[in-house]
Design a protein around this motif. Structure first.
Motif, PDB file in Angstrom:
ATOM      1  N   ALA A   1       0.804  -1.222   0.000  1.00 42.79           N
ATOM      2  CA  ALA A   1       0.000   0.000   0.000  1.00 42.79           C
ATOM      3  C   ALA A   1       0.840   1.277   0.000  1.00 42.79           C
ATOM      4  CB  ALA A   1      -0.942  -0.016   1.204  1.00 42.79           C
ATOM      5  N   ALA A   2       1.904   1.308   0.798  1.00 41.74           N
ATOM      6  CA  ALA A   2       2.688   2.541   0.857  1.00 41.74           C
ATOM      7  C   ALA A   2       3.429   2.772  -0.464  1.00 41.74           C
ATOM      8  CB  ALA A   2       3.668   2.485   2.022  1.00 41.74           C
TER       9      ALA A   2
ATOM     10  N   ALA B   1       0.969   4.166  -2.780  1.00 48.02           N
ATOM     11  CA  ALA B   1       0.732   5.587  -2.534  1.00 48.02           C
ATOM     12  C   ALA B   1       1.834   6.423  -3.179  1.00 48.02           C
ATOM     13  CB  ALA B   1       0.677   5.853  -1.030  1.00 48.02           C
ATOM     14  N   ALA B   2       3.075   5.949  -3.059  1.00 46.51           N
ATOM     15  CA  ALA B   2       4.184   6.687  -3.676  1.00 46.51           C
ATOM     16  C   ALA B   2       4.003   6.739  -5.189  1.00 46.51           C
ATOM     17  CB  ALA B   2       5.510   6.026  -3.317  1.00 46.51           C
TER      18      ALA B   2
ATOM     19  N   GLY C   1       1.210   9.036  -6.017  1.00 53.21           N
ATOM     20  CA  GLY C   1       1.711  10.397  -5.822  1.00 53.21           C
ATOM     21  C   GLY C   1       2.591  10.821  -6.976  1.00 53.21           C
TER      22      GLY C   1
ATOM     23  N   ALA D   1       8.625  11.278  -6.643  1.00 52.72           N
ATOM     24  CA  ALA D   1       7.652  11.910  -5.740  1.00 52.72           C
ATOM     25  C   ALA D   1       8.164  11.905  -4.298  1.00 52.72           C
ATOM     26  CB  ALA D   1       6.311  11.192  -5.835  1.00 52.72           C
ATOM     27  N   LEU D   2       8.749  10.799  -3.879  1.00 46.44           N
ATOM     28  CA  LEU D   2       9.273  10.746  -2.504  1.00 46.44           C
ATOM     29  C   LEU D   2      10.420  11.734  -2.327  1.00 46.44           C
ATOM     30  CD1 LEU D   2       9.280   6.894  -1.768  1.00 46.44           C
ATOM     31  CD2 LEU D   2       7.649   8.614  -0.993  1.00 46.44           C
TER      32      LEU D   2
ATOM     33  N   THR E   1      10.924  14.479  -4.040  1.00 50.55           N
ATOM     34  CA  THR E   1      10.381  15.840  -4.067  1.00 50.55           C
ATOM     35  C   THR E   1       9.724  16.175  -2.730  1.00 50.55           C
ATOM     36  OG1 THR E   1       9.924  15.510  -6.400  1.00 50.55           O
ATOM     37  CG2 THR E   1       8.895  17.402  -5.360  1.00 50.55           C
ATOM     38  N   ALA E   2       9.000  15.211  -2.193  1.00 49.73           N
ATOM     39  CA  ALA E   2       8.344  15.459  -0.902  1.00 49.73           C
ATOM     40  C   ALA E   2       9.386  15.770   0.168  1.00 49.73           C
ATOM     41  CB  ALA E   2       7.513  14.243  -0.500  1.00 49.73           C
TER      42      ALA E   2
ATOM     43  N   LEU F   1      10.684  19.365  -0.443  1.00 53.42           N
ATOM     44  CA  LEU F   1       9.732  20.445  -0.176  1.00 53.42           C
ATOM     45  C   LEU F   1       9.413  20.575   1.313  1.00 53.42           C
ATOM     46  CD1 LEU F   1       7.177  20.036  -3.105  1.00 53.42           C
ATOM     47  CD2 LEU F   1       8.778  21.928  -2.747  1.00 53.42           C
ATOM     48  N   LEU F   2       9.321  19.451   1.971  1.00 58.36           N
ATOM     49  CA  LEU F   2       8.900  19.504   3.374  1.00 58.36           C
ATOM     50  C   LEU F   2      10.048  19.828   4.310  1.00 58.36           C
ATOM     51  CD1 LEU F   2       6.493  16.431   3.412  1.00 58.36           C
ATOM     52  CD2 LEU F   2       5.872  18.847   3.404  1.00 58.36           C
TER      53      LEU F   2
ATOM     54  N   LEU G   1      10.942   8.505   4.374  1.00 55.17           N
ATOM     55  CA  LEU G   1       9.732   8.155   3.605  1.00 55.17           C
ATOM     56  C   LEU G   1       9.951   6.868   2.806  1.00 55.17           C
ATOM     57  CD1 LEU G   1       8.641  11.679   2.299  1.00 55.17           C
ATOM     58  CD2 LEU G   1       7.452  10.254   3.970  1.00 55.17           C
TER      59      LEU G   1
ATOM     60  N   LEU H   1       9.709   3.993   5.097  1.00 52.98           N
ATOM     61  CA  LEU H   1       8.324   3.706   5.467  1.00 52.98           C
ATOM     62  C   LEU H   1       7.600   2.948   4.355  1.00 52.98           C
ATOM     63  CD1 LEU H   1       7.432   7.053   7.214  1.00 52.98           C
ATOM     64  CD2 LEU H   1       7.162   4.789   8.237  1.00 52.98           C
TER      65      LEU H   1
ATOM     66  N   PRO I   1       7.651  -2.367   4.865  1.00 51.11           N
ATOM     67  CA  PRO I   1       6.560  -3.354   4.765  1.00 51.11           C
ATOM     68  C   PRO I   1       6.568  -4.095   3.435  1.00 51.11           C
ATOM     69  CG  PRO I   1       5.689  -1.114   4.649  1.00 51.11           C
ATOM     70  CD  PRO I   1       7.132  -0.999   5.017  1.00 51.11           C
TER      71      PRO I   1
ATOM     72  N   ASN J   1      -1.819  -7.514  -1.127  1.00 51.90           N
ATOM     73  CA  ASN J   1      -1.292  -6.544  -0.174  1.00 51.90           C
ATOM     74  C   ASN J   1      -2.202  -6.406   1.037  1.00 51.90           C
ATOM     75  OD1 ASN J   1      -3.454  -4.979  -0.971  1.00 51.90           O
ATOM     76  ND2 ASN J   1      -2.242  -3.467  -2.080  1.00 51.90           N
TER      77      ASN J   1
ATOM     78  N   ALA K   1       3.052  17.496  -1.318  1.00 49.38           N
ATOM     79  CA  ALA K   1       4.145  16.765  -0.673  1.00 49.38           C
ATOM     80  C   ALA K   1       3.725  16.279   0.704  1.00 49.38           C
ATOM     81  CB  ALA K   1       5.370  17.651  -0.577  1.00 49.38           C
TER      82      ALA K   1
ATOM     83  N   LEU L   1       0.300   4.566   5.569  1.00 50.68           N
ATOM     84  CA  LEU L   1       0.191   3.232   4.973  1.00 50.68           C
ATOM     85  C   LEU L   1       1.420   2.384   5.274  1.00 50.68           C
ATOM     86  CD1 LEU L   1      -1.398   4.263   1.561  1.00 50.68           C
ATOM     87  CD2 LEU L   1      -2.502   2.989   3.401  1.00 50.68           C
TER      88      LEU L   1
END
Lengths: 543, 345
Positions: free
Chosen positions: A303-304, A307-308, A311, A378-379, A381-382, A385-386, A398, A401, A405, A422, B44, B54
């Motif tokens: 799942a994670a 999501a990436a 994203g 995406a990871l 960039t996140a 940015l953060l 990230l 994470l 799993p 999953n 982000a 997740l």
């Protein structure tokens, strides 16, 4: 910017890691129905090339016979499997027969890891080169496909390679010799891709669509001559070199080419629709649900990681949007479109309601490396940015994470990759309750080989069901299955019956109960308590 | 254009007081200002939150999965419990229905009652409408309540049919509950069990009983009658396999002598396996009692299911009678027909 040498070092490190890991974990993976046929074909093709080296004329005379096995698929990947088998198993004697064939598949997996690291680096720097291959290979079903000497991961590797070199050729238009080199590479790699599996024939139209959308449409109309000059050299290279490589690596077409090409096309255009269980329904005939590849992807990619990847798609869409509105000069519309089109097209192709729906994710596997690339970016960039000051640390956190799993799932499910679901599905149990296909290809046989070897009486007749004759021969040849066990065609003539759970074949299990007068298995393999395969025996034949 | 009034604008500062926002409204406004218009950093943050959430959930799922599933010891404990406490008339139900490792672990026959098989059932539902549970007085529900995909549906179905329940008794990750059915379906005669004493013929020519308990008919080999467990719409059904003979002039007749009759003759019909989706003609199952046709069931083509039929036999209740079933189909292609029937008080 990382120096090119480091760029390649990371890529090669990834390739080596995947090669070693695939080789180390392959013996646990069973021989699937298709793979058994590919083993036979590979050995036969190797015999052709060995003959061709010494006596080309004799080889030509033998081409029809030696390329007859599995002649519905082209010859390149199986030829490579035959070569690695000839060298490692027969020549050097350092590998079992199965491992010898599979080494060719490990090379394709390694090449894909290398490409993902290179492209990931181009997209997102060092973090991209580290994360992109991991996002792809730490999906249980993708990891599984790195093992068998089959066609799906090889064509995926070559699909990515073709797109990579096509992109490289576009980027080198100002450097004539590099431009020609990269374009020729794109043509050759496309030829290799179609010489592995037919789905690569979709690459030229897809890339043409990319070129029209990214390069032609934004720059308006010009003269015909100007527009023709602007056609990337990669396209004529594919047009010419693709068929040349296709024909050169497939001696089956050297005789009676027209009729055999028509047969090849007809086989794939009218491919049989195998029964396939999806959300409680056994799908048999079109129209198939459009949502199928999307739902299966959502239920099989950890799942994670999913999501990436999602994203990454969203980020790419946003970048295209801003670039189209001329607000982001640093965005390459060409690169973005290339990634997005390749990430979506293979999935959309299988979503088409009349395209056969079976085989889990393998039929849209070429999309997944592109989703992994987008996810890695995406990871990264996140993270940037953060936390601009600690971007690397946040990106690493990230990525961990997402990947911890995923790696756990890979280790947990191995070697039953075709049965992997999953945490959204609830793993194997949740998927069984949802009414999803439990597994396919019959490779789960590997889990009951020890029980058969230990308990079946001498010369017992075994009904292997989903494990093909070639797969059983492969186990016996490598000494993994007793050679005295005999083949049975049904429960009536069998002493032992091996039932691979398929919803559509349940009558085989119940007919076995009737014939054997027992509903109690003597052995089985279970993934999270979900039966994958169960062995039944007549009274007195199981010691 | 008229000039503005010489005394200035028509409003004065302070005429309209600024809106008085509550703390909540101020907080919401701050959130709104922070989120709108959307910026890259929002995406982000959303991605990071999704991946983190997740990722934690996925790790937790993997870390806790084995504890949610039974160990070999748990299964052995269940087997020992049922071996000790079960008796004739008992059956085992599984929840979730895919927990069929139980078939490998549980005894097929009870040591104390070797003549009585212990049936392990794996059906999706156990309502009266869904399953007759023929001959079953008590059901042992073996459930994996914390397994992914587990629901309480099967337990609820059984509880609704039970006069009493004992349990659940927890044995590691497995729960065992015994349900005593309120109105068990106990037939006077379940006819598949009487096949050995039946007479079978096709087109008036007798079929011979072989050593395996199969009636072989003077017809193509698929025209035979045997007691089997076959798949009807993906579920196991104990039934009489009775593929019809070719043509209307070759009826397959299965005749059971001396059947104790009650007020009802009830049964099911179905087509085996993938043939449920094929075939062109219905299969007709005509039922006669002492030579008199009392009813018929029709199994239509391409209609998957284990279809119930019920015939009033009140006139014959309390007597022994010859019950005959005649199987016919105008087109026998893919008519892999199975049926079961019983007489009920």
């Amino acid at each position: 910017m990382l120096p090119a040498t480091e760029r390649h070092r990371v890529g090669l490190a990834w390739a080596a890691a995947v090669l070693v890991l695939a080789a180390a974990t392959a013996p646990a993976v069973g021989v699937s129905r298709d793979e058994g046929a590919y083993f036979v074909a590979a050995e036969s093709y190797a015999r052709f090339w060995r003959t061709a080296l010494g006596a080309p004329g004799q080889a030509l005379a033998l081409a029809d016979r030696l390329y007859a096995p599995n002649h519905e698929h082209p010859g390149l990947a199986k030829g490579l499997y035959g070569l690695t088998h000839a060298v490692l198993a027969e020549g050097l004697g350092v590998a079992s027969h199965a491992q010898g064939f599979r080494f060719g598949a490990f090379l394709f997996a390694a090449a894909l890891a290398w490409l993902l690291a290179l492209w990931g680096r181009d997209l997102a720097g060092r973090a991209g080169s580290l994360v992109a291959p991991a996002l792809f290979f730490l999906v249980p079903r993708h990891f599984y496909h790195a093992h068998p000497a089959a066609l799906d991961l090889p064509v995926t590797a070559l699909w990515v390679a073709t797109a990579f070199t096509y992109r490289g050729s576009l980027a080198r238009r100002g450097e004539p010799s590099a431009y020609v080199r990269w374009s020729i590479a794109a043509g050759l790699l496309f030829g290799m891709a179609v010489s592995v599996k037919h789905n690569a024939w979709f690459l030229p139209p897809l890339l043409l669509l990319h070129w029209l959308a990214a390069e032609v449409a934004p720059h308006g109309r010009g003269t015909l001559a100007g527009r023709l000059r602007a056609v990337p050299l990669a396209f004529p290279a594919m047009l010419v070199l693709g068929p040349v490589v296709f024909l050169a690596t497939w001696p089956w077409l050297w005789h009676d080419a027209g009729a055999r090409l028509r047969e090849y096309l007809a086989f794939h255009l009218q491919h049989v629709n195998y029964s396939w269980t999806y959300l409680g329904t056994v799908m048999r005939e079109p129209p198939f649900p459009v949502a199928y590849p999307f739902v299966v992807t959502a239920l099989t990619v950890p799942a994670a990681s999913l999501a990436a990847m999602a994203g990454g798609l969203a980020q790419s869409a946003a970048r295209l949007w801003t670039a189209a509105r001329r607000r982001a000069g640093d965005v390459s519309i060409s690169d973005e479109l290339l990634l997005v089109l390749n990430a979506l097209f293979p999935i959309l192709l299988i979503a088409w309601p009349t395209v056969p729906h079976f085989g889990g994710v393998k039929h849209w596997l070429p999309a997944m490396p592109f989703l992994a690339l987008l996810g890695a970016r995406a990871l990264t960039t996140a993270g940037r940015l953060l936390s601009p000051r600690r971007a690397g640390r946040l990106t690493a956190a990230l990525a961990a994470l997402a990947l911890v799993p995923a790696a756990w799932a890979v280790a947990h499910v191995h070697p039953f990759g075709t049965a992997a679901y999953n945490e959204i599905a609830g793993g194997a149990g949740g998927a069984a309750s949802l009414g999803m296909q439990r597994q396919f290809w019959g490779d789960d046989m590997v889990a009951v080989l020890p029980a058969l070897n230990e308990h079946a009486i001498p010369a017992a007749r075994v009904w292997y069901q989903e494990a093909s004759f070639d797969a059983v021969r492969a186990y016996q040849r490598d000494g993994r299955l007793r050679a005295d066990l005999r083949w049975a065609d049904g429960p009536e003539s069998a002493d032992v019956s091996v039932y691979h759970f398929h919803q559509e074949f349940r009558d085989k299990e119940f007919a076995t109960w009737s014939q054997f007068r027992t509903a109690r298995p003597v052995a089985g393999a279970y993934l999270d308590e979900v039966p994958l395969i169960q062995v039944y025996a007549r009274a007195g034949v199981w010691r | 254009m008229p000039l503005p009034p010489h005394h200035g604008p028509s409003w004065r500062l302070g005429d309209v007081p600024p809106p008085q926002l509550s703390p909540l409204e101020r907080a919401l406004a701050r959130v709104r200002d922070a989120l709108w218009p959307p910026r890259a950093v929002h995406g982000a943050a959303l991605l990071a939150a999704a991946v983190a959430g997740l990722g934690f959930a996925g790790t937790l799922f993997q870390a806790t999965l084995s504890a949610r599933l039974p160990t070999e010891l748990d299964w052995r404990a269940v087997s020992a419990l049922i071996e000790r406490d079960a008796r004739p008339g008992d059956a085992v139900a599984l929840s979730p229905m895919w927990a069929e490792r139980a078939r490998e672990v549980l005894p097929e026959r009870l040591a104390a009652y070797p003549e009585s098989p212990l049936v392990v059932m794996a059906y999706p539902r156990y309502t009266r409408a869904a399953e007759d549970l023929v001959g079953v007085r008590r059901v042992w529900l073996v459930s994996l309540p914390r397994a992914p995909g587990a629901t309480g549906q099967i337990a609820a179905d059984l509880a609704a049919r039970a006069a009493a329940a004992d349990g659940p008794q927890r044995l590691g990750a497995i729960e065992v509950t015994r349900y005593d059915l309120e109105s068990p379906v106990i037939p006077l005669a379940w006819l598949p069990d009487r096949l050995a004493s039946a007479r079978v013929s096709v087109g008036g020519r007798p079929c011979a009983l072989d050593a395996g308990g199969v009636f072989r008919c003077p017809a193509p080999p698929w025209v035979h009658v045997s007691r089997e467990v076959r798949e009807i719409e993906y579920l196991p059904r104990a039934c009489l396999y009775a593929h019809p003979g070719s043509g209307a002039d070759a009826p397959l007749v299965i005749e059971f002598p001396d059947v104790p009759m009650g007020r009802v003759l009830r049964g099911h019909t179905g087509i085996v396996g993938e043939a449920m989706l094929a075939g062109n003609a219905p299969v007709r199952l005509a039922v006669t009692v002492d030579g008199e046709e009392v009813g018929a069931a029709v199994e239509p083509p391409r209609s998957p299911g284990w279809h119930t039929f019920q015939i009033d036999t009140t006139r014959h209740a309390g007597h022994g009678a010859t019950v005959a079933f005649t199987v016919t189909a105008s087109d026998t292609w893919q008519r892999l027909f199975c049926f079961e029937a019983m007489t009920l008080p």
